[in-house]
Design an enzyme around this catalytic site. Structure first.
Site, PDB file in Angstrom:
ATOM      1  CD1 TRP A 438      -3.211   1.045   0.654  1.00 52.83           C
ATOM      2  CD2 TRP A 438      -1.720   2.531   1.405  1.00 52.83           C
ATOM      3  NE1 TRP A 438      -3.815   2.287   0.648  1.00 52.83           N
ATOM      4  CE2 TRP A 438      -2.920   3.223   1.107  1.00 52.83           C
ATOM      5  CE3 TRP A 438      -0.640   3.270   1.880  1.00 52.83           C
ATOM      6  CZ2 TRP A 438      -3.069   4.588   1.274  1.00 52.83           C
ATOM      7  CZ3 TRP A 438      -0.781   4.650   2.043  1.00 52.83           C
ATOM      8  CH2 TRP A 438      -1.985   5.290   1.750  1.00 52.83           C
ATOM      9  CE1 TYR A 442      -1.923   8.415  -0.562  1.00 53.05           C
ATOM     10  CE2 TYR A 442       0.272   9.104   0.116  1.00 53.05           C
ATOM     11  CZ  TYR A 442      -1.080   9.375  -0.047  1.00 53.05           C
ATOM     12  OH  TYR A 442      -1.568  10.616   0.304  1.00 53.05           O
ATOM     13  CG  ASP A 458      -7.289   2.283   0.024  1.00 56.58           C
ATOM     14  OD1 ASP A 458      -6.513   3.142   0.450  1.00 56.58           O
ATOM     15  OD2 ASP A 458      -8.538   2.372   0.098  1.00 56.58           O
TER      16      ASP A 458
END
Length: 528
Positions: A438, A442, A458
């Site tokens: 994640w 990101y 997510d």
């Protein structure tokens, strides 16, 4: 007016030649959606223009179409002084992502050819020099060196037209080592001296250096500011209803900037943002503009993105409702990475509070505020490599991750280098303790603006993939594996699907000061 489907066939398959009929239709209608996707050169005048040029339309028999300004200049054409090709956005459909040409173009934008041979550029993208020339010839119609040269001269042309910078400063800003070399290159290419262009065009005077940053419409600036507002770090940056401001530079030479919408002229809204720069060094200007174009996603092509994503029934109404939604990237990669780690499993508001404490405790304090709310520079990796971060409220594990991340950036284990593919970048970052898929995706989305970054872990996305009622209310959730499988059809624009789904996951009652539905408090549940 050309349709979105016909435009995709004409302009977005870089392996094919331009369709002259589609180009002609876009040129005659002066359709701003096609600005930067091609250039039309006029054989009778020796000038090339943007498809939005307001000059009377030449005869079709006198028109030749080119994919890139560098290709038109390589063929001997000069840029139009009326429509100013230097203001057109880049063709984001082939400039971004992991293809060899896209990565090479990103490196050229980062200055890779300013002081190094073409062989170095080719090695950085993993091909031979001859192969790289061949790919550029096929995709762009110009060599890497010609693309580099055109970029520098067009930026110099913009500075000469829009600012009062001394010409020696313009030369430095455009990457020329001497005024003599700049004058010679400019005169040889444009058949006039830099001083002659300035006499013709004049320049606006003022305290700040002001530049236009063009984009291809539609562009949802309200949504972009809304996203940035919810994450703005007090002291480092500020966002109001009209624009974004932040401190830039380093402790030895700090400055600041503001980005807002370019004001209407004679009742007509230009498709551009307004950049106001204070205290920036001339040699940094080209890099600053490149950063902001990435940060505000100014080179995106909404038609290409919509064509790829609209086939999905869940995404189609979101794209129709907000066709101008862009990827909100960040100014500095390290700053975004720190935010991402601090934001693991906490709300956006809590992450902002903790990151602001970190910036004020460990960043450089300005001798005097540049503007209201601009008092600090964000800390460097050197400042955080051995810092005690538990004092600002971080748990020990999170503080240790940030320190290790800072050390890894300093010793080269991780980076934000333009030639990295998404797979390479993610693999390097997840090798660090405390960084999972994640966080790595990101970082790819917000630190590098990668259009295909996709944090499948997510939880908000896993719920938002289902249509209303609002997925945030609970209920069904798709697994990361299933979501990744469904998102395969969204490549190479998965990050745009993320932004649309995040925005749609907000309750409709939450609105921003500028009247747009807020995504500022979307709190993706991290699985790292």
């Amino acid at each position: 007016m050309p349709s979105a489907s016909s435009s995709a066939a004409a302009f977005h398959d870089a392996a094919d030649a331009l369709d002259p009929r589609a180009c002609e239709q876009a040129r005659l209608s002066r359709d701003a959606r096609f600005d930067g996707l091609f250039f039309n050169a006029v054989t009778s005048t020796g000038i090339y223009c943007r498809p939005v040029c307001p000059a009377p339309a030449p005869r079709p028999s006198n028109i030749v179409y080119y994919r890139h300004a560098a290709a038109a200049e390589a063929a001997g054409f000069r840029p139009c002084l009326r429509c100013r090709p230097e203001l057109s956005p880049a063709d984001g459909s082939w400039r971004r992502g992991d293809a060899t040409v896209a990565r090479a173009l990103k490196l050229i934008e980062a200055g890779a050819l300013a002081g190094a041979p073409l062989s170095d550029l080719a090695a950085r993208v993993g091909v031979g020099e001859r192969q790289l020339r061949r790919l550029f010839g096929q995709r762009i119609g110009a060599s890497p060196i010609e693309v580099h040269g055109t970029r520098r001269l067009l930026f110099a042309k913009q500075l000469l037209t829009e600012t009062e910078l001394p010409i020696i400063q313009v030369a430095l800003a455009a990457g020329f080592g001497s005024l003599t070399r700049f004058n010679t290159a400019f005169r040889d290419e444009y058949r006039m001296a830099p001083r002659e262009l300035r006499r013709r065009e004049g320049a606006a005077a003022g305290e700040a250096l002001v530049l236009r940053l063009g984009y291809r419409p539609p562009y949802d600036l309200a949504a972009m500011l809304d996203f940035l507002r919810g994450r703005a770090l007090p002291g480092v940056e500020s966002v109001d209803a009209d624009g974004y401001a932040r401190v830039i530079g380093d402790a030895g030479a700090p400055g600041w900037l503001r980005v807002s919408r370019w004001p209407p002229s004679q009742g007509r809204q230009d498709h551009a943002l307004k950049l106001e720069l204070h205290g920036a060094r001339a040699a940094d200007l080209l890099g600053i503009v490149a950063r902001l174009r990435r940060m505000f996603d100014l080179d995106a092509d909404p038609q290409a993105i919509a064509q790829a994503l609209s086939a999905d029934a869940r995404l189609r109404p979101l794209l129709e409702a907000r066709p101008g939604l862009r990827l909100p990237s960040g100014w500095d990669g390290f700053e975004i990475a720190v935010r991402a780690v601090i934001g693991q499993q906490v709300s956006v508001a809590a992450a902002r509070t903790l990151t602001a404490r970190l910036a004020q405790r460990h960043g450089s304090t300005l001798a005097a505020p540049f503007a209201p709310g601009l008092t600090h520079l964000f800390p460097t990796p050197q400042a955080l490599a051995d810092a005690d971060l538990t004092e600002i409220g971080l748990i020990r594990a999170r503080a240790a991750t940030i320190r290790e991340m800072a050390r890894a950036l300093l010793d080269g284990r991780v980076d934000f280098r333009p030639e990295r593919t998404l797979e390479e970048l993610v693999a390097r970052w997840v090798a660090l303790p405390g960084i999972g898929p994640w966080t790595a995706h990101y970082i790819a989305l917000r630190a590098t603006g990668h259009p295909d970054a996709f944090p499948a872990e997510d939880l908000v996305l896993q719920k938002a993939i289902f249509a209303q009622p609002a997925p945030a209310a609970g209920g069904m959730r798709m697994t990361a594996r299933a979501l990744s499988a469904r998102a395969e059809a969204w490549r190479p624009w998965r990050a745009y699907a993320v932004i649309h789904l995040w925005r749609d996951s907000m309750p409709p009652a939450k609105t921003s000061p500028v009247g747009a539905t807020s995504v500022a408090t979307v709190t993706p549940a991290r699985r790292d």
